[in-house]
Structures are given as structure tokens and as C-alpha cells.
Design a protein around this motif. Structure first.
Motif, PDB file in Angstrom:
ATOM      1  N   ALA A  88       7.116 -11.840   4.622  1.00 46.11           N
ATOM      2  CA  ALA A  88       5.913 -10.775   4.913  1.00 46.11           C
ATOM      3  C   ALA A  88       6.481  -9.436   3.956  1.00 46.11           C
ATOM      4  N   LEU A  89       7.805  -8.962   4.020  1.00 45.52           N
ATOM      5  CA  LEU A  89       8.392  -7.923   3.057  1.00 45.52           C
ATOM      6  C   LEU A  89       7.857  -8.429   1.717  1.00 45.52           C
ATOM      7  N   ILE A  90       8.446  -9.548   1.304  1.00 43.25           N
ATOM      8  CA  ILE A  90       7.986  -9.970   0.071  1.00 43.25           C
ATOM      9  C   ILE A  90       6.357  -9.825  -0.192  1.00 43.25           C
ATOM     10  N   ASP A  91       5.568 -10.147   0.236  1.00 34.84           N
ATOM     11  CA  ASP A  91       4.140  -9.912   0.209  1.00 34.84           C
ATOM     12  C   ASP A  91       3.908  -8.335   0.022  1.00 34.84           C
ATOM     13  N   MET A  92       4.360  -7.695   0.963  1.00 37.22           N
ATOM     14  CA  MET A  92       4.281  -6.017   0.700  1.00 37.22           C
ATOM     15  C   MET A  92       4.761  -5.535  -0.661  1.00 37.22           C
ATOM     16  N   MET A  93       5.847  -5.983  -0.942  1.00 36.88           N
ATOM     17  CA  MET A  93       6.203  -5.542  -2.358  1.00 36.88           C
ATOM     18  C   MET A  93       5.446  -6.019  -3.530  1.00 36.88           C
ATOM     19  N   CYS A  94       5.059  -7.295  -3.174  1.00 39.32           N
ATOM     20  CA  CYS A  94       4.148  -7.758  -4.401  1.00 39.32           C
ATOM     21  C   CYS A  94       2.740  -6.983  -4.571  1.00 39.32           C
ATOM     22  N   ASP A  95       2.402  -6.504  -3.411  1.00 36.84           N
ATOM     23  CA  ASP A  95       0.972  -5.688  -3.183  1.00 36.84           C
ATOM     24  C   ASP A  95       1.446  -4.369  -3.824  1.00 36.84           C
ATOM     25  N   GLY A  96       2.640  -3.831  -3.620  1.00 37.25           N
ATOM     26  CA  GLY A  96       2.995  -2.666  -3.989  1.00 37.25           C
ATOM     27  C   GLY A  96       3.085  -2.680  -5.800  1.00 37.25           C
ATOM     28  N   GLY A 140      20.658  -5.698  -4.885  1.00 41.51           N
ATOM     29  CA  GLY A 140      20.103  -5.884  -6.418  1.00 41.51           C
ATOM     30  C   GLY A 140      18.605  -6.584  -6.532  1.00 41.51           C
ATOM     31  N   PHE A 141      18.066  -7.052  -5.399  1.00 46.28           N
ATOM     32  CA  PHE A 141      16.783  -7.396  -5.177  1.00 46.28           C
ATOM     33  C   PHE A 141      16.181  -6.756  -4.200  1.00 46.28           C
ATOM     34  N   LEU A 142      14.592  -6.973  -4.213  1.00 47.67           N
ATOM     35  CA  LEU A 142      13.530  -6.199  -3.588  1.00 47.67           C
ATOM     36  C   LEU A 142      13.928  -6.476  -1.772  1.00 47.67           C
ATOM     37  N   PHE A 149       9.147 -13.964  -5.611  1.00 49.67           N
ATOM     38  CA  PHE A 149       8.371 -14.102  -6.876  1.00 49.67           C
ATOM     39  C   PHE A 149       7.997 -12.407  -6.928  1.00 49.67           C
ATOM     40  N   ALA A 150       8.122 -11.611  -5.887  1.00 48.79           N
ATOM     41  CA  ALA A 150       7.977 -10.102  -6.008  1.00 48.79           C
ATOM     42  C   ALA A 150       8.728  -9.491  -7.082  1.00 48.79           C
ATOM     43  N   ASP A 151      10.167  -9.933  -7.038  1.00 47.22           N
ATOM     44  CA  ASP A 151      11.046  -9.513  -8.223  1.00 47.22           C
ATOM     45  C   ASP A 151      10.853  -9.895  -9.588  1.00 47.22           C
TER      46      ASP A 151
END
Length: 208
Positions: A88-96, A140-142, A149-151
Motif C-alpha cells: 500500500a505504501l509503494i502504491d502511495m509513493m508510485c502515485d506521488g 536508501g529506498f522509499l 517498482f516505485a523506486d
């Protein structure tokens, strides 16, 4: 040749992040390059679910929308977090990242000559959000302790912004370190140094 085929124009554009991700994951893929004049004839466009490219084929499975493609690759290659909360956090960062990408694309295609300087001046107000997340995570990563995939999406967007303004990360140490770390990953470095990557313009209108 691996199972993946990308159909897209001869630019980095919306395929930049997925290409970098596949390279880092050791995947091979085939490129079908679409000439813009042929695209305007409409035959291929009519076959696309939303009338847009890129298209990713994974064996007999076809997928459109670049972020959906990144998520699919994330699921396929263990780049979607270790559990539901990380996902869910990765989805959030991808949307950002997508929000920033859309601002960049609007400037490049609609406001480059009149709005570039204003965009660069305002850029820290967008980058500071990613800096805060990266600094807090301390890996060092989101999200988590390896690239998601967001990184890959953020990395590619930051590479484009460094072409736009080479000093844009100078006041963001975590983001600057992130770009250096990602760029040094052996398979990414090999890909970024390749002619296949370097020959492609960033955007379709020649602005960068």
C-alpha cells in the motif's frame, strides 16, 4: 529472449522506468517501435484499450497503462513489498511520483518556453516530500529495504529532472544518494551506458 514485449514510440517517455526495472531484474525484452506517422493512421490505436501506448505483452497477456505495467512487473519480480502494508505504501509513493511526472510532462509539452524557469523554481516544493520519506526510511529506498517498482519510477523521473536542472538535487542529500546508489547497480549501469538507452530522446518533442 524473455517473455516481455514493449510496444511504444522511439522515446524513453512512459517506458523509461519499466525498461530500467526490467534491466535491473535481469529480464530480456523485445521492443516494437511505433512510428508516430503510422500511429496517427489509427489502426494500432484502435486496438489499444484506452487508445494509448505503451503496451506490455507478457507471453499471451497484454497490458496497458504504464503504472499498471510497473505494478505487474513488481508482482512478477518481488518488487512490491513484503506484505500488504508495504504494498500500500509503494502504491502511495508510485502515485506521488505520477503527480510529479504529470507536472513535468505538462511543462515539457505545453509550457517549456514560458514555464521552465518557474517549474524549476517550484521543484523543491515537490522533491522535499520524497526527500522526507527517503530520509525517514533510512534504507536508501522509499519503502522497505530493496527497490520496489516505485523506486524505479522515482529514479527515472529524477534522471530526467537532472537533465532539466543538473543542480536540482543538491539540497536533497537522500535523493542525491538514492540516484547515485541506483545508478551504480551493475545491471542498471550497464543499461544506462548502452546505446539502446542513450539513443532514445527523453521526450517526443525534443525538449528536456
Amino acid at each position: 529472449m524473455g517473455p516481455y514485449t514493449i510496444t511504444y514510440f522511439g522515446v524513453r517517455g512512459r517506458c523509461g522506468a519499466m525498461r530500467i526495472m526490467m534491466a535491473d531484474q535481469g529480464q530480456e525484452w523485445k521492443e516494437i517501435v511505433v512510428d508516430f506517422a503510422d500511429w496517427m493512421k489509427g489502426d494500432l490505436k484502435a486496438t489499444c484499450v484506452f487508445g494509448q501506448l505503451p503496451k506490455l505483452e507478457d507471453g499471451g497477456f497484454a497490458l496497458y497503462q504504464s503504472n499498471a505495467i510497473l505494478r505487474h512487473l513488481g508482482r512478477n519480480h518481488d518488487a512490491y513489498g513484503k506484505d500488504g502494508k508495504e504494498a500500500a505504501l509503494i502504491d502511495m509513493m508510485c502515485d506521488g511520483v505520477e503527480d510529479l511526472r504529470l507536472k513535468y510532462v505538462k511543462m515539457i509539452y505545453q509550457e517549456y518556453d514560458t514555464g521552465k524557469d518557474v517549474y524549476i523554481k517550484d521543484l523543491p516544493n515537490h522533491l522535499d516530500k520524497f526527500e522526507a520519506v527517503m530520509a525517514k526510511n533510512k534504507t536508501g529506498f522509499l519503502v522497505g529495504d530493496k527497490p520496489s517498482f516505485a523506486d524505479y519510477s522515482l529514479f527515472e523521473v529524477l534522471l530526467n529532472h537532472l537533465v532539466l536542472c543538473s543542480s536540482c538535487l543538491d539540497t536533497f542529500p537522500s535523493l542525491k544518494s538514492f540516484v547515485e546508489k541506483m545508478s551504480a547497480r551493475p545491471k542498471i549501469k550497464t543499461f544506462l551506458d548502452s546505446e539502446a538507452y542513450k539513443k532514445l530522446p527523453i521526450n517526443g518533442n525534443g525538449k528536456q
